[in-house]
Design an enzyme around this catalytic site. Sequence first.
Site, PDB file in Angstrom:
ATOM      1  N   GLU A  46       1.323  -0.929  -0.359  1.00 49.09           N
ATOM      2  CA  GLU A  46       0.193   0.217   0.355  1.00 49.09           C
ATOM      3  C   GLU A  46       1.052   1.156   0.546  1.00 49.09           C
ATOM      4  O   GLU A  46       2.229   1.026   0.855  1.00 49.09           O
ATOM      5  CB  GLU A  46      -0.638   0.282   1.170  1.00 49.09           C
ATOM      6  CG  GLU A  46      -1.928   1.370   1.330  1.00 49.09           C
ATOM      7  CD  GLU A  46      -2.824   1.553   2.453  1.00 49.09           C
ATOM      8  OE1 GLU A  46      -2.083   0.529   3.186  1.00 49.09           O
ATOM      9  OE2 GLU A  46      -3.161   2.595   2.397  1.00 49.09           O
ATOM     10  N   ARG A 272       6.106 -12.833   9.579  1.00 53.64           N
ATOM     11  CA  ARG A 272       6.518 -11.552   9.656  1.00 53.64           C
ATOM     12  C   ARG A 272       7.407 -11.117  10.006  1.00 53.64           C
ATOM     13  O   ARG A 272       7.557 -12.042  10.945  1.00 53.64           O
ATOM     14  CB  ARG A 272       5.319  -9.767   9.995  1.00 53.64           C
ATOM     15  CG  ARG A 272       4.779  -9.777  11.143  1.00 53.64           C
ATOM     16  CD  ARG A 272       3.886  -8.835  11.385  1.00 53.64           C
ATOM     17  NE  ARG A 272       4.624  -7.384  10.815  1.00 53.64           N
ATOM     18  CZ  ARG A 272       3.768  -7.154  10.416  1.00 53.64           C
ATOM     19  NH1 ARG A 272       3.132  -7.151   9.607  1.00 53.64           N
ATOM     20  NH2 ARG A 272       4.416  -6.217   9.996  1.00 53.64           N
ATOM     21  N   LYS A 282       4.379   0.208   9.435  1.00 53.18           N
ATOM     22  CA  LYS A 282       4.618   2.317   8.859  1.00 53.18           C
ATOM     23  C   LYS A 282       4.412   3.270   9.404  1.00 53.18           C
ATOM     24  O   LYS A 282       4.221   3.814   9.314  1.00 53.18           O
ATOM     25  CB  LYS A 282       4.143   1.843   7.371  1.00 53.18           C
ATOM     26  CG  LYS A 282       5.279   0.776   6.072  1.00 53.18           C
ATOM     27  CD  LYS A 282       4.358   1.009   4.643  1.00 53.18           C
ATOM     28  CE  LYS A 282       2.769  -0.028   5.274  1.00 53.18           C
ATOM     29  NZ  LYS A 282       2.096  -0.422   3.243  1.00 53.18           N
TER      30      LYS A 282
HETATM   31  P1  ATP Z   1       3.395  -2.233   8.247  1.00 55.84           P
HETATM   32  O1  ATP Z   1       2.340  -3.119   8.709  1.00 55.84           O
HETATM   33  O2  ATP Z   1       4.841  -1.998   8.077  1.00 55.84           O
HETATM   34  O3  ATP Z   1       2.372  -1.119   8.053  1.00 55.84           O
HETATM   35  P2  ATP Z   1       1.501  -3.215   6.125  1.00 55.84           P
HETATM   36  O4  ATP Z   1       1.283  -4.693   5.666  1.00 55.84           O
HETATM   37  O5  ATP Z   1       0.387  -2.723   5.361  1.00 55.84           O
HETATM   38  O6  ATP Z   1       2.923  -3.010   6.809  1.00 55.84           O
HETATM   39  P3  ATP Z   1       1.309  -2.964   2.960  1.00 55.84           P
HETATM   40  O7  ATP Z   1       2.006  -2.596   1.624  1.00 55.84           O
HETATM   41  O8  ATP Z   1       0.361  -3.340   2.525  1.00 55.84           O
HETATM   42  O9  ATP Z   1       2.320  -3.053   4.929  1.00 55.84           O
HETATM   43  O10 ATP Z   1       2.701  -4.903   2.764  1.00 55.84           O
HETATM   44  C1  ATP Z   1       3.130  -4.977   1.695  1.00 55.84           C
HETATM   45  C2  ATP Z   1       3.510  -7.100   1.305  1.00 55.84           C
HETATM   46  O11 ATP Z   1       4.130  -6.878   2.603  1.00 55.84           O
HETATM   47  C3  ATP Z   1       2.043  -7.186   2.540  1.00 55.84           C
HETATM   48  O12 ATP Z   1       2.386  -8.765   1.288  1.00 55.84           O
HETATM   49  C4  ATP Z   1       2.384  -7.592   3.613  1.00 55.84           C
HETATM   50  O13 ATP Z   1       2.189  -9.052   4.138  1.00 55.84           O
HETATM   51  C5  ATP Z   1       4.142  -7.502   3.667  1.00 55.84           C
HETATM   52  N1  ATP Z   1       5.159  -7.086   4.628  1.00 55.84           N
HETATM   53  C6  ATP Z   1       4.715  -6.408   5.284  1.00 55.84           C
HETATM   54  N2  ATP Z   1       4.886  -5.946   6.475  1.00 55.84           N
HETATM   55  C7  ATP Z   1       6.427  -7.280   6.475  1.00 55.84           C
HETATM   56  C8  ATP Z   1       6.672  -8.262   7.583  1.00 55.84           C
HETATM   57  N3  ATP Z   1       7.865  -6.969   8.896  1.00 55.84           N
HETATM   58  N4  ATP Z   1       7.612  -8.784   7.261  1.00 55.84           N
HETATM   59  C9  ATP Z   1       7.089  -9.653   6.066  1.00 55.84           C
HETATM   60  N5  ATP Z   1       6.240  -9.127   5.141  1.00 55.84           N
HETATM   61  C10 ATP Z   1       6.199  -8.005   5.339  1.00 55.84           C
HETATM   62 MG    MG Z   2      -1.059  -3.437   4.353  1.00 56.05          MG
END
Ligand code: ATP
Ligand code: MG
Length: 571
Positions: A46, A272, A282
């Site tokens: 995102e 994760r 984020k």
């Molecule tokens: P955050 O929790 O940091 O806001 P998010 O999951 O909301 O992260 P996205 O932009 O939706 O951020 O993530 C894009 C991809 O990266 C998704 O498939 C998510 O599952 C993966 N991802 C995000 N954080 C991690 C992490 N700490 N380890 C592994 N994969 C991750």
């Molecule tokens: Mg997300």
Amino acid sequence: MSDSPKAEATPAAGTPATGTDFIRQIVAADLKNGKHQSVCTRFPPEPNGYLHIGHAKSICLNFGIAREFGGVCHLRFDDTNPVKEDIEYVESIQEDVRWLGFDWADKLFYASDYFDRLDEFAVELIQKGKAYVCHLTAEETRAYRGTLTEPGRNSPYRSRSIEENLEWFEKMRRGELEEGTCVLRAKIDMASPNINMRDPAVYRIKKAHHHRTGDKWCIYPMYDFAHGLSDAIEGITHSICTLEFEDHRPLYDWFLDQLDVPCHPQQIEFARLNLTYTVLSKRKLLELVRDGLVDGWDDPRMPTIAGYRRRGYTRESTRNFCDRIGVAKANSTVDVNMLEHCVREDLNKRVARVMAVLKPLRVVIDNYPDERVEEIEAINNPEDPSAGTRMVPFSKVLFIEQDDFRETPPPKYFRLSPGKEVRLRYAYFITCQRVVKDAQTGEVTEVHCTYDPATRGGNAPDGRKVKSTLHWVSAAHAAGAEVRLYDRLFAVEYPDREDDFRNALNPDSLEVLQGCKLEPSLAAAQPGDRFQFERRGYFCVDTKLSKLGAPVFNRIVGLKDTWAKIEKRGR
Ligand code: ATP
Ligand code: MG
């Protein structure tokens, strides 16, 4: 050694053939038994912030699998929330994925590209009697939803006719209704033990400008609806996501089962990445940026890919780290020392050693001829003989590190002190004869020594030994620089466990040193170049703060390898 983000559009050869984690086993089996002819994954960020090292894990996994199995990986922006998203993030994400060495070719997509189709899917759902417009307030909706132990109750709007629902949805779409007054909900099961299945929202009203679709829409699809359908539209075979979506999988499947979709991707969840002394969210990282607690998303202390890149981490070490941590089904926290170990291990093989004095102390060699300058041969990288040697000027007045001298040495202090002899790296043995002090402060401002001309190259013909070797820089030839020493951004191992993670920030995470003295070869260093400063650590010329002739160096990582010790102890 430097690298630009564009330097490697296609990845380096020799990408480690990663072991077979459970996801790769699924993919391999699906190809073998003919469920799929080819594999298609996606990385779906995102665009509401910069990518962090957790995302790097996901990128390496998704793009890595596509590459290893001869498939493709799409880069898809999950841009369904116009309020939080920004074009700056879209651009930084592309730069980061490219820097990691991955390439989406022409497979760059946006969920917003599918808004028309998603809208049609919503209508299809209504026509099938599987969705309804609900006017409960947010608070009422919560009350009707029930709890983990109690089933929910049906909304009074649940039994509306299909025609009525189509009309109301049309009104939502035309902007005739206010934000928050209603949502389109899936009609599933208010008594489901899985709360995600209790008639979740599908579309909501948001009268917001979208960075790609402008003001075309005032309704936006919810993540769970948009995500699975986007996967299906793109023909994704394996939709890999993090563990917190496990409970959403039934909903992911439900939407795909109800609707007439081109394919039904398989959602697979993995743990994760969490890292000690760091937050990987984020939202929290954005808070640090917004409140000026760090110097932007690419502050070298940030766990963002942009921050690590600016600090001087290499793509190879970042990828190597992602491969080493593996892919598992249970959440855990990785020791940040392991990441630093990967960085150190890579730099150790590749970067040149140089001499740089960070906190200079003047040394005058009284018996060395005033005007004499000798060129002394120094080895560029003991790990890599092909890196050769260079010449370093030596003269009467030098700089050494302040902490390499003690007027009153504590026990076991083997460096320079009055009457003691030490070796200057590649040069001579020197013996401290006397010190000069500042009349006011009493601080030692200059150390006077004598040298033994017979020890040139660093050994005494009479076989006498010294207990330490110091690095040095000739004063008359030194290049000046600012050096930034970074420590952990957080002072505690698990900042997420604090009431307010900001209270765990390390007040000493940045030390700025001015007036550092570098050997003259470093005057030509270019932004992005990396070096080992002997005995001090690995450093990289900052790409933002350096000016021509006035380089700023970031400490990438120190020399002490805590992880290697931990591993040893483990064995
Ligand atoms: P955050 O929790 O940091 O806001 P998010 O999951 O909301 O992260 P996205 O932009 O939706 O951020 O993530 C894009 C991809 O990266 C998704 O498939 C998510 O599952 C993966 N991802 C995000 N954080 C991690 C992490 N700490 N380890 C592994 N994969 C991750
Ligand atoms: Mg997300």
